[in-house]
Scaffold this motif. Structure first.
Motif, short mmCIF file in Angstrom:
data_model
loop_
_atom_site.label_atom_id
_atom_site.label_comp_id
_atom_site.label_asym_id
_atom_site.label_seq_id
_atom_site.Cartn_x
_atom_site.Cartn_y
_atom_site.Cartn_z
N VAL A 90 0.84 -1.26 -0.02
CA VAL A 90 0.09 0.02 0.04
C VAL A 90 1.00 1.22 0.16
CG1 VAL A 90 -1.91 -1.07 1.15
CG2 VAL A 90 -0.09 0.04 2.70
N ASN A 91 0.18 2.34 -0.39
CA ASN A 91 1.07 3.58 -0.60
C ASN A 91 1.25 4.29 0.80
OD1 ASN A 91 1.44 3.25 -3.35
ND2 ASN A 91 -0.47 4.13 -3.62
N ASP A 92 0.25 4.33 1.73
CA ASP A 92 0.27 5.18 2.97
C ASP A 92 -0.31 4.62 4.11
OD1 ASP A 92 -2.56 5.84 3.02
OD2 ASP A 92 -2.00 7.09 1.07
N ARG A 93 -0.03 5.13 4.95
CA ARG A 93 -0.44 4.56 6.57
C ARG A 93 -1.92 4.60 6.49
NH1 ARG A 93 2.00 7.20 11.20
NH2 ARG A 93 3.93 7.21 9.97
N THR A 94 -2.79 5.32 5.95
CA THR A 94 -4.20 5.34 5.66
C THR A 94 -4.63 4.06 5.35
OG1 THR A 94 -4.26 7.83 5.84
CG2 THR A 94 -6.41 6.38 5.54
N GLN A 95 -4.08 3.74 4.01
CA GLN A 95 -4.13 2.62 3.38
C GLN A 95 -4.22 1.36 4.08
OE1 GLN A 95 -2.80 2.24 -0.66
NE2 GLN A 95 -3.85 4.15 -1.46
N ALA A 96 -2.93 1.36 4.67
CA ALA A 96 -2.65 0.17 5.38
C ALA A 96 -3.52 0.23 6.69
CB ALA A 96 -1.33 0.68 6.24
N VAL A 97 -3.97 1.06 7.32
CA VAL A 97 -5.06 1.02 8.32
C VAL A 97 -6.31 0.43 7.69
CG1 VAL A 97 -6.71 2.09 9.92
CG2 VAL A 97 -4.06 2.54 9.99
N VAL A 98 -6.81 0.74 6.53
CA VAL A 98 -8.09 0.29 6.09
C VAL A 98 -7.92 -0.99 5.67
CG1 VAL A 98 -9.57 0.40 4.02
CG2 VAL A 98 -8.77 2.70 4.95
N VAL A 99 -6.94 -1.40 4.98
CA VAL A 99 -6.83 -2.74 4.80
C VAL A 99 -6.75 -3.71 6.08
CG1 VAL A 99 -5.01 -4.60 3.87
CG2 VAL A 99 -5.37 -2.26 2.64
N ALA A 100 -5.99 -3.31 6.81
CA ALA A 100 -5.87 -4.09 8.39
C ALA A 100 -7.16 -4.25 8.99
CB ALA A 100 -4.87 -3.26 9.28
N ILE A 101 -8.00 -3.22 8.92
CA ILE A 101 -9.26 -3.24 9.59
C ILE A 101 -10.23 -4.25 8.68
CG2 ILE A 101 -11.67 -2.03 9.90
CD1 ILE A 101 -9.77 0.42 10.77
N LYS A 102 -10.27 -3.97 7.33
CA LYS A 102 -11.26 -5.05 6.68
C LYS A 102 -10.93 -6.48 6.77
CE LYS A 102 -12.18 -2.47 2.41
NZ LYS A 102 -11.27 -2.29 1.01
N ASN A 103 -9.31 -6.70 6.94
CA ASN A 103 -8.82 -8.05 7.32
C ASN A 103 -9.08 -8.47 8.82
OD1 ASN A 103 -7.95 -9.25 4.78
ND2 ASN A 103 -6.68 -7.47 4.84
N GLY A 104 -9.46 -7.60 9.73
CA GLY A 104 -9.56 -8.06 11.03
C GLY A 104 -8.07 -8.23 11.74
N TRP A 105 -7.10 -7.40 11.23
CA TRP A 105 -5.78 -7.36 11.67
C TRP A 105 -5.46 -6.82 12.87
CZ3 TRP A 105 -2.73 -7.21 6.25
CH2 TRP A 105 -3.14 -8.64 5.51
N VAL A 106 -6.57 -5.70 12.89
CA VAL A 106 -6.16 -4.74 14.05
C VAL A 106 -7.80 -4.76 14.86
CG1 VAL A 106 -4.50 -3.28 13.29
CG2 VAL A 106 -6.63 -2.82 12.81
#
Ligand SMILES: [Mg+2]
Length: 228
Positions: free
Chosen positions: A209-225
């Motif tokens: 991913v390109n930035d931290r916001t994207q990282a957080v969005v992907v992480a939330i979607k996947n139940g990683w955080v």
């Protein structure tokens, strides 16, 4: 009897303020100052102070590490942490390493003097807000809520992406999701801001991913955080 004090804090103006306040007290003497935790051991060896006043966030060695190192070598050193953080994670860490006091930078001058006096006499001193937070935390623990999974508490319901990231990177990802800055993450994990930046760039790369916001969005979607 003079109480000899060493102040270790990376902000010179703040150190000078503390020094001025302490020296209102005739029996107190600030014998040395340092601007990083890495200087603590040397300054104590050289000056044999009664009390060390220690900041937590400093560029090279943080105050918790420095306290641990000091107490290992000089178990009788009386360290007072003087920090901006009232979070129970910091407090618990600091007290575990053997600090005798925990103060907040928002406190008033009289309380600072009182704290140094109490600790020099062999007692302990916690800022009221710190005490309040600790008590609340214990109350939650006692009620079986286990602190709500904050900080170092394990959060078993979350599937950490350990196939992709290291354990440390998972922690950083969670703190990103908590909305913390690099600085805030460094403070939470007791690592430097530079180390945080390295972790973040590794996370972005590994997650593609390109930035931290994207990282957080992907992480939330996947139940990683945990969303907290
Ligand atoms: Mg600092």
């Amino acid at each position: 009897m003079t109480t000899k004090i060493v102040i270790i804090d990376d902000h010179q103006l703040f150190r000078e303020g503390v020094k001025r306040i302490l020296e209102f007290e005739k029996s107190f003497q600030v014998v040395a100052e340092g601007d990083d935790g890495s200087e603590a051991l040397g300054l104590v060896q050289e000056n044999l102070p009664d009390v060390v006043i220690m900041d937590i966030n400093m560029p090279q060695m943080n105050g918790v590490e420095a306290t641990r190192e000091l107490i290992e070598k000089y178990p009788d050193t009386k360290v007072i942490i003087l920090s901006i953080h009232d979070d129970e994670n910091y407090v618990t860490h600091a007290l575990k390493t053997g600090a005798r006091g925990y103060l907040l930078k928002e406190m008033d001058a009289d309380a600072l003097i009182e704290a140094v006096r109490v600790v020099a006499d062999g007692g302990s001193y916690l800022h009221p807000k710190v005490t309040h937070n600790l008590v609340n935390e214990y109350r939650k623990l006692a009620a079986g809520v286990a602190g709500g999974g904050r900080g170092y508490a394990p959060t078993l319901e979350i599937r950490r992406p350990l196939h992709l990231l290291t354990r440390r990177e998972c922690e950083v990802l969670q703190l990103l999701a908590d909305g913390k800055s690099n600085r805030g993450i460094g403070e939470a994990l007791f690592i430097s801001e530079k180390t945080v930046k390295n972790h973040v760039s590794n996370i972005l790369q590994k997650m593609n991913v390109n930035d931290r916001t994207q990282a957080v969005v992907v992480a939330i979607k996947n139940g990683w955080v945990e969303v907290r």
